[in-house]
Scaffold this active site. Sequence first.
Site, PDB file in Angstrom:
ATOM      1  N   HIS A  64       0.854  -1.189   0.000  1.00  0.00           N
ATOM      2  CA  HIS A  64       0.000   0.000   0.000  1.00  0.00           C
ATOM      3  C   HIS A  64       0.891   1.240   0.000  1.00  0.00           C
ATOM      4  CE1 HIS A  64      -3.617  -2.333   0.876  1.00  0.00           C
ATOM      5  NE2 HIS A  64      -2.848  -3.055   1.677  1.00  0.00           N
ATOM      6  N   THR A  68      12.757  -8.099   3.556  1.00  0.00           N
ATOM      7  CA  THR A  68      12.394  -6.880   2.829  1.00  0.00           C
ATOM      8  C   THR A  68      13.379  -6.544   1.715  1.00  0.00           C
ATOM      9  OG1 THR A  68      13.597  -5.517   4.413  1.00  0.00           O
ATOM     10  CG2 THR A  68      11.248  -5.892   4.855  1.00  0.00           C
TER      11      THR A  68
END
Length: 185
Positions: free
Chosen positions: A113, A163
């Site tokens: 998002h 990540t």
Amino acid sequence: MIRILKKYIITILNLLFFIKLSLIRFLEVLGGFFPETSLGCKIRGCIYRPFLKNCGANFQVALNVKFENLNKINIGNNVYVGYGSWINGHKDGVTLCDEVMLGPYVTLVANNHSFLDNSYRFGKGSGGEIKIGSGTWLAAKSTVTAGVVIGKGVLVGANSVVTKDIKDNFVVGGVPAKMIRIIER
């Protein structure tokens, strides 16, 4: 007569649309009828196979696994997806190469998002393909974020959040995941 026929046609079209939207949930329910055994895992893999972008031999899926955007998920040979895992191929997709093993409750989501007007709710989504290299094991409750490439023969420790890209033959762990050691071959 035409009014009744029109009503039935609309009802049938609505039903077909509902079935199309519910197909994934139906597959999850259908897969739940088979036991948590090697045979049950293989049957669930066969159930999902026709709906995946690509799928190799011996695909095994444990109970309570949730797949989303199956048409953007590539599966290699001899792949196992553990109990309760969530794989979402939204945006750019997910690739699990040969002999990848996902422990229970692993999360792979190929989108993120973005922030808009002080809120993440309506920000434009962004994504990137997740690729997990051959022979890699993602231990229980690991998470891999969008756009990450994990090399071959990697061990991702339990509860880790990956990540950034990981090169071949590393043990990584933590939040965010960091190199713990190199795996000597």
